[in-house]
Design an enzyme around this catalytic site. Structure first.
Site, PDB file in Angstrom:
ATOM      1  CB  THR A 115      -2.372   0.070  -8.452  1.00 16.31           C
ATOM      2  OG1 THR A 115      -2.511  -0.762  -7.310  1.00 16.31           O
ATOM      3  CG2 THR A 115      -3.742   0.483  -8.962  1.00 16.31           C
ATOM      4  CB  SER A 116      -1.030  -5.409  -9.050  1.00 15.15           C
ATOM      5  OG  SER A 116      -0.944  -5.312  -7.631  1.00 15.15           O
ATOM      6  CG  ASN A 134      -1.794  -1.568 -14.353  1.00 16.30           C
ATOM      7  OD1 ASN A 134      -1.348  -0.718 -13.591  1.00 16.30           O
ATOM      8  ND2 ASN A 134      -1.618  -2.871 -14.156  1.00 16.30           N
ATOM      9  CG  HIS A 177      -0.676   2.693   1.225  1.00 14.90           C
ATOM     10  ND1 HIS A 177      -0.584   1.864   0.136  1.00 14.90           N
ATOM     11  CD2 HIS A 177      -1.908   2.489   1.747  1.00 14.90           C
ATOM     12  CE1 HIS A 177      -1.722   1.167   0.013  1.00 14.90           C
ATOM     13  NE2 HIS A 177      -2.535   1.547   0.976  1.00 14.90           N
ATOM     14  CG  ASN A 208       3.093   5.037  -5.840  1.00 14.54           C
ATOM     15  OD1 ASN A 208       2.791   3.859  -5.662  1.00 14.54           O
ATOM     16  ND2 ASN A 208       3.056   5.619  -7.030  1.00 14.54           N
ATOM     17  CE1 TYR A 267       9.513  -0.076   5.770  1.00 16.75           C
ATOM     18  CE2 TYR A 267       8.889   1.403   3.982  1.00 16.75           C
ATOM     19  CZ  TYR A 267       8.645   0.285   4.756  1.00 16.75           C
ATOM     20  OH  TYR A 267       7.529  -0.487   4.509  1.00 16.75           O
TER      21      TYR A 267
HETATM   22  C1  BV8 Z   1      -6.085  -2.576   6.240  1.00 10.09           C
HETATM   23  C2  BV8 Z   1       3.414   0.681   2.378  1.00 10.09           C
HETATM   24  C3  BV8 Z   1      -7.741  -2.611   7.924  1.00 10.09           C
HETATM   25  C4  BV8 Z   1       4.552  -0.223   2.471  1.00 10.09           C
HETATM   26  C5  BV8 Z   1       1.646  -0.723   1.614  1.00 10.09           C
HETATM   27  C6  BV8 Z   1      -7.122 -10.826   2.561  1.00 10.09           C
HETATM   28  C7  BV8 Z   1      -7.946 -10.364   1.551  1.00 10.09           C
HETATM   29  C8  BV8 Z   1      -8.104  -9.006   1.314  1.00 10.09           C
HETATM   30  C9  BV8 Z   1      -7.424  -8.072   2.100  1.00 10.09           C
HETATM   31  C10 BV8 Z   1      -6.615  -8.536   3.092  1.00 10.09           C
HETATM   32  C11 BV8 Z   1      -6.450  -9.900   3.328  1.00 10.09           C
HETATM   33  N1  BV8 Z   1      -5.572 -10.029   4.341  1.00 10.09           N
HETATM   34  C12 BV8 Z   1      -5.195  -8.802   4.768  1.00 10.09           C
HETATM   35  C13 BV8 Z   1      -5.833  -7.888   4.020  1.00 10.09           C
HETATM   36  C14 BV8 Z   1      -5.726  -6.418   4.131  1.00 10.09           C
HETATM   37  C15 BV8 Z   1      -4.425  -5.961   3.492  1.00 10.09           C
HETATM   38  C16 BV8 Z   1      -4.358  -6.411   2.063  1.00 10.09           C
HETATM   39  O1  BV8 Z   1      -5.034  -5.863   1.201  1.00 10.09           O
HETATM   40  N2  BV8 Z   1      -3.513  -7.430   1.801  1.00 10.09           N
HETATM   41  C17 BV8 Z   1      -3.411  -7.930   0.454  1.00 10.09           C
HETATM   42  C18 BV8 Z   1      -1.943  -8.117   0.085  1.00 10.09           C
HETATM   43  C19 BV8 Z   1      -4.188  -9.261   0.366  1.00 10.09           C
HETATM   44  N3  BV8 Z   1      -4.491  -4.524   3.534  1.00 10.09           N
HETATM   45  C20 BV8 Z   1      -4.030  -3.880   4.625  1.00 10.09           C
HETATM   46  O2  BV8 Z   1      -3.485  -4.427   5.562  1.00 10.09           O
HETATM   47  C21 BV8 Z   1      -4.295  -2.396   4.648  1.00 10.09           C
HETATM   48  N4  BV8 Z   1      -4.915  -2.062   5.897  1.00 10.09           N
HETATM   49  O3  BV8 Z   1      -6.694  -3.360   5.557  1.00 10.09           O
HETATM   50  O4  BV8 Z   1      -6.505  -2.107   7.478  1.00 10.09           O
HETATM   51  C22 BV8 Z   1      -8.787  -1.585   7.674  1.00 10.09           C
HETATM   52  C23 BV8 Z   1      -8.922  -0.980   6.414  1.00 10.09           C
HETATM   53  C24 BV8 Z   1      -9.924  -0.052   6.224  1.00 10.09           C
HETATM   54  C25 BV8 Z   1     -10.779   0.299   7.268  1.00 10.09           C
HETATM   55  C26 BV8 Z   1     -10.619  -0.310   8.523  1.00 10.09           C
HETATM   56  C27 BV8 Z   1      -9.630  -1.268   8.726  1.00 10.09           C
HETATM   57  C28 BV8 Z   1      -2.999  -1.611   4.597  1.00 10.09           C
HETATM   58  C29 BV8 Z   1      -2.383  -1.796   3.239  1.00 10.09           C
HETATM   59  C30 BV8 Z   1      -1.184  -0.861   3.114  1.00 10.09           C
HETATM   60  C31 BV8 Z   1       0.072  -1.685   3.179  1.00 10.09           C
HETATM   61  N5  BV8 Z   1       1.190  -0.829   2.811  1.00 10.09           N
HETATM   62  N6  BV8 Z   1       2.612   0.127   1.324  1.00 10.09           N
HETATM   63  C32 BV8 Z   1       5.624   0.273   1.556  1.00 10.09           C
HETATM   64  O5  BV8 Z   1       5.318   0.899   0.515  1.00 10.09           O
HETATM   65  O6  BV8 Z   1       6.749  -0.027   1.910  1.00 10.09           O
HETATM   66  S1  BV8 Z   1       0.968  -1.624   0.354  1.00 10.09           S
HETATM   67  C33 BV8 Z   1       2.027  -1.670  -0.967  1.00 10.09           C
HETATM   68  O7  BV8 Z   1       1.287  -2.338  -1.986  1.00 10.09           O
HETATM   69  C34 BV8 Z   1       2.357  -0.309  -1.571  1.00 10.09           C
HETATM   70  O8  BV8 Z   1       1.717   0.776  -0.934  1.00 10.09           O
HETATM   71  C35 BV8 Z   1       1.800  -0.406  -2.960  1.00 10.09           C
HETATM   72  O9  BV8 Z   1       1.405   0.795  -3.455  1.00 10.09           O
HETATM   73  C36 BV8 Z   1       0.662  -1.306  -2.695  1.00 10.09           C
HETATM   74  C37 BV8 Z   1      -0.018  -1.856  -3.888  1.00 10.09           C
HETATM   75  O10 BV8 Z   1       0.952  -2.356  -4.747  1.00 10.09           O
HETATM   76  P1  BV8 Z   1       0.947  -1.675  -6.205  1.00 10.09           P
HETATM   77  O11 BV8 Z   1       1.151  -0.223  -6.048  1.00 10.09           O
HETATM   78  O12 BV8 Z   1      -0.260  -2.140  -6.934  1.00 10.09           O
HETATM   79  O13 BV8 Z   1       2.270  -2.282  -6.796  1.00 10.09           O
HETATM   80  P2  BV8 Z   1       2.388  -3.689  -7.521  1.00 10.09           P
HETATM   81  O14 BV8 Z   1       3.849  -3.980  -7.685  1.00 10.09           O
HETATM   82  O15 BV8 Z   1       1.504  -4.677  -6.836  1.00 10.09           O
HETATM   83  O16 BV8 Z   1       1.744  -3.432  -8.973  1.00 10.09           O
HETATM   84  C38 BV8 Z   1       2.354  -2.519  -9.859  1.00 10.09           C
HETATM   85  C39 BV8 Z   1       1.449  -2.477 -11.074  1.00 10.09           C
HETATM   86  O17 BV8 Z   1       1.972  -1.512 -11.970  1.00 10.09           O
HETATM   87  C40 BV8 Z   1       1.397  -3.791 -11.825  1.00 10.09           C
HETATM   88  O18 BV8 Z   1       0.039  -4.104 -12.099  1.00 10.09           O
HETATM   89  C41 BV8 Z   1       2.147  -3.522 -13.125  1.00 10.09           C
HETATM   90  O19 BV8 Z   1       1.552  -4.164 -14.239  1.00 10.09           O
HETATM   91  C42 BV8 Z   1       1.990  -2.045 -13.280  1.00 10.09           C
HETATM   92  N7  BV8 Z   1       3.110  -1.384 -13.957  1.00 10.09           N
HETATM   93  C43 BV8 Z   1       4.421  -1.678 -13.895  1.00 10.09           C
HETATM   94  N8  BV8 Z   1       5.122  -0.789 -14.645  1.00 10.09           N
HETATM   95  C44 BV8 Z   1       4.220   0.072 -15.164  1.00 10.09           C
HETATM   96  C45 BV8 Z   1       2.934  -0.295 -14.732  1.00 10.09           C
HETATM   97  N9  BV8 Z   1       1.824   0.374 -15.088  1.00 10.09           N
HETATM   98  C46 BV8 Z   1       1.973   1.438 -15.901  1.00 10.09           C
HETATM   99  N10 BV8 Z   1       3.181   1.855 -16.365  1.00 10.09           N
HETATM  100  C47 BV8 Z   1       4.314   1.204 -16.018  1.00 10.09           C
HETATM  101  N11 BV8 Z   1       5.504   1.633 -16.498  1.00 10.09           N
END
Ligand code: BV8
Ligand code: ZN
Length: 235
Positions: free
Chosen positions: A179-180, A204, A111, A94, A58
């Site tokens: 976001t993906s 996106n 987040h 973000n 971090y």
């Molecule tokens: C929670 C901080 C309970 C860290 C982050 C199974 C199924 C479903 C869900 C779950 C599961 N198992 C566990 C879960 C829950 C889990 C989850 O969703 N896991 C996923 C991976 C399966 N979620 C959690 O744990 C959350 N908490 O569920 O608590 C709860 C909830 C509600 C109520 C009660 C209880 C907590 C999630 C937060 C985790 N922390 N970030 C850090 O940043 O260091 S998540 C991390 O991923 C970042 O925050 C980031 O923002 C987030 C999402 O990623 P994206 O932003 O989408 O980034 P990514 O690279 O994936 O995509 C980028 C996109 O941009 C791409 O599509 C690309 O095409 C596009 N792009 C690229 N360049 C450009 C562009 N678009 C436009 N222009 C460009 N130039």
């Protein structure tokens, strides 16, 4: 499409909006998660197991976020807030703080943020700029115990979900950028908005996981696509 006087716009952003500022996304081929296992650096268990590794990860991202600038996509959202005022709200996944640096005020960092640290013991928050980053494990200025990054890790509950829910209830337009659609609950906002009758739009680079829930999908780089879209919507 035009934005009407009665429209309330909610924007959700992810790592893609900061890509053109030079900040790596998570799930791209050169993404952040390529070098680090998510569980090791973005989970409470990972922090308990190796706080030195997590602080190194971090601190590195904090320094990088301080060294880059907002890009035209961030400034296009500032233009939207200037035009819509309280009818504009921005929820970001973000943690880089670039929306605030672009001038947006109505921002929810669901987040957390690289710009604050949280004490694991007394739960006070401190600006990262004011803590001792030279220390391997920065101590709390208040109680001297160990600070943690003020980031919502996997398995932790995102911030301000109640406020976000009430914004979703009132939104007539939802715009999701860079976001993906992998991470919940953020990836589920488009389903809620659609169910509640909002028009849903996506900007996106690639098709997101939840693409089928969007009325409009503008494929491309946010820094190139968004300024033109905003100009058209505000005409
Ligand atoms: C929670 C901080 C309970 C860290 C982050 C199974 C199924 C479903 C869900 C779950 C599961 N198992 C566990 C879960 C829950 C889990 C989850 O969703 N896991 C996923 C991976 C399966 N979620 C959690 O744990 C959350 N908490 O569920 O608590 C709860 C909830 C509600 C109520 C009660 C209880 C907590 C999630 C937060 C985790 N922390 N970030 C850090 O940043 O260091 S998540 C991390 O991923 C970042 O925050 C980031 O923002 C987030 C999402 O990623 P994206 O932003 O989408 O980034 P990514 O690279 O994936 O995509 C980028 C996109 O941009 C791409 O599509 C690309 O095409 C596009 N792009 C690229 N360049 C450009 C562009 N678009 C436009 N222009 C460009 N130039
Ligand atoms: Zn403390």
């Amino acid at each position: 499409m035009k934005i009407k006087e009665t429209d309330r716009l909610l924007v959700l952003t992810g790592a893609g909006i900061s890509a053109e500022s030079g900040i790596r996304t998570f799930r791209a081929s050169d993404g952040l998660w390529e070098e680090h296992r998510v569980e090791d650096v973005a989970s409470p268990q990972g922090f308990a197991r190796d706080p030195h590794l997590v602080w190194r990860f971090y601190k590195e991202r904090y320094k990088q976020a301080m060294s880059v600038e907002p890009n035209p996509a961030h400034y296009a959202l500032k233009t939207l807030e200037d035009a819509l005022g309280e009818r504009f709200w921005l929820v970001t996944q973000n943690v880089d703080g670039l929306h605030g640096r672009a001038g947006n005020k109505n921002v929810i960092e669901m987040h957390g943020s690289l710009n604050t640290a949280l004490c694991t013991h007394c739960h006070k928050r401190f600006p990262t700029a004011e803590i001792d980053l030279e220390a391997e494990l920065p101590p709390c200025p208040n109680c001297r115990k160990m600070l943690r990054p003020d980031i919502v890790w996997f398995g932790e509950i995102p911030y301000q979900l109640d406020e976000i829910q009430s914004l979703l209830d009132k939104a007539t337009l939802l715009l999701v950028i860079g976001t993906s659609g992998n991470v919940y609950p953020a990836a589920g906002f488009v389903m809620a908005a659609r169910y509640l009758g909002a028009r849903t739009m996506c900007v996106n680079l690639d098709a997101p996981q939840n693409k089928s829930f969007f009325d409009d999908f503008h494929q491309g780089k946010a820094g190139e696509v968004l300024p033109g879209l905003v100009a058209e919507w505000l005409k």
